[in-house]
Scaffold this motif. Structure first.
Motif, PDB file in Angstrom:
ATOM      1  N   ILE A 154       1.194  -1.362   0.427  1.00  0.00           N
ATOM      2  CA  ILE A 154      -0.343  -0.036  -0.219  1.00  0.00           C
ATOM      3  C   ILE A 154       0.944   1.450   0.057  1.00  0.00           C
ATOM      4  O   ILE A 154       0.772   2.032  -1.222  1.00  0.00           O
ATOM      5  CB  ILE A 154      -1.383  -0.246   1.425  1.00  0.00           C
ATOM      6  N   ALA A 155       2.009   0.780   0.685  1.00  0.00           N
ATOM      7  CA  ALA A 155       3.227   2.411   0.911  1.00  0.00           C
ATOM      8  C   ALA A 155       3.434   2.670  -0.502  1.00  0.00           C
ATOM      9  O   ALA A 155       3.473   3.803  -0.869  1.00  0.00           O
ATOM     10  CB  ALA A 155       3.731   1.867   1.485  1.00  0.00           C
TER      11      ALA A 155
ATOM     12  N   TRP B  70      -6.254   8.502  -3.547  1.00  0.00           N
ATOM     13  CA  TRP B  70      -5.108   9.329  -4.377  1.00  0.00           C
ATOM     14  C   TRP B  70      -3.722   9.446  -4.099  1.00  0.00           C
ATOM     15  O   TRP B  70      -3.492   9.917  -3.972  1.00  0.00           O
ATOM     16  CB  TRP B  70      -5.321  10.585  -5.115  1.00  0.00           C
ATOM     17  N   GLY B  71      -3.865   9.148  -2.351  1.00  0.00           N
ATOM     18  CA  GLY B  71      -2.462  10.255  -1.678  1.00  0.00           C
ATOM     19  C   GLY B  71      -2.510   9.357  -0.509  1.00  0.00           C
ATOM     20  O   GLY B  71      -3.815   9.271   0.473  1.00  0.00           O
ATOM     21  N   LEU B  72      -1.476   9.778   0.782  1.00  0.00           N
ATOM     22  CA  LEU B  72      -2.017   8.989   2.101  1.00  0.00           C
ATOM     23  C   LEU B  72      -3.171   9.592   2.865  1.00  0.00           C
ATOM     24  O   LEU B  72      -3.604   8.497   3.359  1.00  0.00           O
ATOM     25  CB  LEU B  72      -0.536   9.595   2.708  1.00  0.00           C
TER      26      LEU B  72
ATOM     27  N   ALA C 150      -6.016  11.725   1.794  1.00  0.00           N
ATOM     28  CA  ALA C 150      -6.911  10.636   1.707  1.00  0.00           C
ATOM     29  C   ALA C 150      -7.394   9.039   2.340  1.00  0.00           C
ATOM     30  O   ALA C 150      -8.632   8.623   3.236  1.00  0.00           O
ATOM     31  CB  ALA C 150      -7.229  10.737   0.428  1.00  0.00           C
ATOM     32  N   PHE C 151      -6.149   7.963   2.066  1.00  0.00           N
ATOM     33  CA  PHE C 151      -6.503   6.807   2.725  1.00  0.00           C
ATOM     34  C   PHE C 151      -6.409   6.747   3.554  1.00  0.00           C
ATOM     35  O   PHE C 151      -7.494   6.179   4.512  1.00  0.00           O
ATOM     36  CB  PHE C 151      -4.812   6.275   2.602  1.00  0.00           C
ATOM     37  N   VAL C 152      -5.730   7.735   4.500  1.00  0.00           N
ATOM     38  CA  VAL C 152      -5.713   7.835   5.893  1.00  0.00           C
ATOM     39  C   VAL C 152      -7.463   8.839   7.293  1.00  0.00           C
ATOM     40  O   VAL C 152      -7.735   7.486   7.122  1.00  0.00           O
ATOM     41  CB  VAL C 152      -4.872   8.761   6.586  1.00  0.00           C
ATOM     42  N   VAL C 153      -7.996   9.105   5.706  1.00  0.00           N
ATOM     43  CA  VAL C 153      -8.964  10.051   6.457  1.00  0.00           C
ATOM     44  C   VAL C 153     -10.103   9.111   5.982  1.00  0.00           C
ATOM     45  O   VAL C 153     -11.343   9.202   6.885  1.00  0.00           O
ATOM     46  CB  VAL C 153     -10.054  11.593   5.149  1.00  0.00           C
ATOM     47  N   PHE C 154      -9.983   7.980   5.032  1.00  0.00           N
ATOM     48  CA  PHE C 154     -11.182   7.027   4.738  1.00  0.00           C
ATOM     49  C   PHE C 154     -11.071   5.928   5.765  1.00  0.00           C
ATOM     50  O   PHE C 154     -12.340   5.584   5.954  1.00  0.00           O
ATOM     51  CB  PHE C 154     -10.998   6.712   3.030  1.00  0.00           C
ATOM     52  N   GLN C 155      -9.860   5.501   5.761  1.00  0.00           N
ATOM     53  CA  GLN C 155      -9.990   4.336   6.876  1.00  0.00           C
ATOM     54  C   GLN C 155      -9.690   4.952   8.138  1.00  0.00           C
ATOM     55  O   GLN C 155     -10.669   4.173   8.936  1.00  0.00           O
ATOM     56  CB  GLN C 155      -8.260   4.193   6.700  1.00  0.00           C
TER      57      GLN C 155
ATOM     58  N   GLY D 280      -3.630  -3.163  -8.843  1.00  0.00           N
ATOM     59  CA  GLY D 280      -2.362  -3.115  -7.163  1.00  0.00           C
ATOM     60  C   GLY D 280      -3.455  -3.403  -6.398  1.00  0.00           C
ATOM     61  O   GLY D 280      -4.475  -4.236  -6.546  1.00  0.00           O
ATOM     62  N   TRP D 281      -2.629  -2.945  -5.334  1.00  0.00           N
ATOM     63  CA  TRP D 281      -3.134  -2.382  -3.444  1.00  0.00           C
ATOM     64  C   TRP D 281      -4.764  -1.793  -3.334  1.00  0.00           C
ATOM     65  O   TRP D 281      -5.032  -2.698  -3.058  1.00  0.00           O
ATOM     66  CB  TRP D 281      -2.596  -1.799  -2.693  1.00  0.00           C
ATOM     67  N   ARG D 282      -5.042  -1.601  -4.504  1.00  0.00           N
ATOM     68  CA  ARG D 282      -6.562  -1.522  -4.391  1.00  0.00           C
ATOM     69  C   ARG D 282      -7.077  -2.480  -3.954  1.00  0.00           C
ATOM     70  O   ARG D 282      -8.708  -2.570  -4.497  1.00  0.00           O
ATOM     71  CB  ARG D 282      -7.263  -0.281  -6.024  1.00  0.00           C
TER      72      ARG D 282
END
Length: 411
Positions: free
Chosen positions: A41-42, A100-102, A104-109, A167-169
């Motif tokens: 993911i990173a 689309w970026g870290l 956004a990933f953190v907010v959604f998670q 990919g990771w998605r």
């Protein structure tokens, strides 16, 4: 009376268990993605693993924010909260796949983990309220056993990541179909009898801040101290066990084997925390979990390599035991109108305690020169002193969870 079906559960109980069966699975799957799949993911997000780790630390705090959300389960009902939480978690998972970026990933998670923690707590409450008194722990054990498959699926899915253009998605996209099935199954869930009775008795509180009767407050602080102390130890123990195995011993591959081999002991922990506590009581199981946890930590951090695996197996068993016994014990301790709120509060303390434990170990190692192994053992011994409150907590196994309990009512 409902017919008794497979594994000793009635038709009604299976109707409760099936829509909730995969709550723990999704929790472990999501947790596994943030650990086992972290490098993939990173890389996909274009950040270093260390930077991604900071994001994971932030995401972990979302479980604490579930307390106000869980308050709604005591105000509007368990069924509606479960329907809302699975819908919100599904949407957050889909959005994560589009990150689309870290940031956004953190907010959604953060939102995903918030509602996943809600799912876990409410599911434990519903099972405790709807299953027969002597099958509550057994139902919680079943959820824990199914949850064990979550990490295994992550390991298998990682083999698929390089072969797909997503990919990771794909790791998050793959979770969407089963989540939709779970949401569809939840439509058949009825409101719990305990909540309906509380509503009919006008015990449901409309206030945001719950009123906890004075008779129950001492037990709340005692059980919070006891289970919170277990949380303070568990997170740093597993964290530094992994560091010891991989960085000190150089067991990268072997450590993975040890983690996988701990499966039977994890299974045993769920059974003890659930089914065994139904029969012999919640307090003896909590006491046993503490004793075995201390033994496990002592073996792992003795720095005798041959003792590491047996100690890790004991740690895995006690962690599962605490997870299984916690919802049943708290559900039996407190009345319906504050049950979900207090369970989420205790869970938040456990999560915060884990972070506190990591800080304490880090500070001790840096400022006293103490090795992390010694610091973990000392912290574990210190937290074990919380057992002094156990004799002052009531035994609750088999207690009626429909009527409002008194602080020391019997079964």
């Amino acid at each position: 009376m409902s017919r008794i079906g497979p594994l000793g559960f009635s038709d009604h109980e299976w109707g409760v268990l099936l829509p909730l069966a995969f709550v723990g699975f999704f929790l472990n799957y999501d947790t596994g993605l943030l650990s086992l799949a972290a490098p993939s993911i990173a890389d996909g997000l274009g950040v270093e693993v260390a930077t991604f780790g900071i994001g994971v630390a932030v995401i972990r705090l979302a479980a604490i924010a579930s307390v106000p959300v869980l308050r709604h389960a005591d105000r509007i009902g368990r069924r509606r909260t479960l329907l809302l939480s699975v819908t919100a978690f599904t949407i957050a998972t889909a959005l994560t796949a589009l990150a689309w970026g870290l940031v956004a990933f953190v907010v959604f998670q953060l939102f995903a983990r918030l509602f996943l923690a809600t799912e876990e707590s409410v599911a434990g409450i519903v099972i405790s309220e709807e299953l027969r008194p002597d099958r509550r722990g057994a139902g919680l054990s079943m959820l824990g056993i199914i949850a064990m498959a979550g990490f295994g699926l992550v390991a298998l899915m990682l083999l698929v990541v390089p072969a797909t253009p997503l990919g990771w998605r794909v790791l998050y996209v793959a979770a969407l179909p089963p989540l939709l099935v779970v949401a569809w199954l939840r439509r058949s869930l009825r409101e719990t009898t305990a909540f309906e009775v509380a509503a009919a008795d006008d015990r449901v509180q409309s206030s945001f801040w719950p009123h906890v009767d004075a008779a129950h407050r001492p037990d709340l602080w005692r059980v919070t101290l006891l289970l919170g102390a277990a949380g303070v130890v568990a997170t740093p123990a597993f964290f530094y066990a992994a560091e010891l195995a991989q960085d000190v011993y150089g067991w990268e591959g072997l450590f993975t084997v040890i983690v996988l081999a701990s499966g039977p002991m994890t299974l045993a922990g769920y059974v003890v925390g659930g089914r065994v506590s139904d029969r012999y009581g919640r307090r003896p199981v909590i006491l046993g979990c503490f004793v075995v946890a201390v033994a496990g930590v002592a073996l792992v951090f003795s720095e005798e390599r041959w003792l590491f695996a047996p100690g890790f197996f004991l740690m895995a068993a006690t962690d599962a035991g605490f997870i299984a016994v916690r919802p049943a014990y708290i559900s039996e301790l407190f009345p319906t109108e504050v049950r979900a709120t207090l369970l989420s509060f205790v869970f938040a303390v456990v999560v915060a305690g884990g972070s506190l434990g990591l800080v304490v170990i880090g500070v001790a190692a840096r400022w006293t020169g103490m090795s992390t192994s010694v610091a973990v053992v000392v912290l574990t011994a210190a937290m074990a002193t919380s057992l002094v409150v156990l004799p002052r907590l009531p035994e609750t196994a088999g207690r009626d969870v429909v009527r409002a309990p008194t602080s020391r009512s019997g079964t």
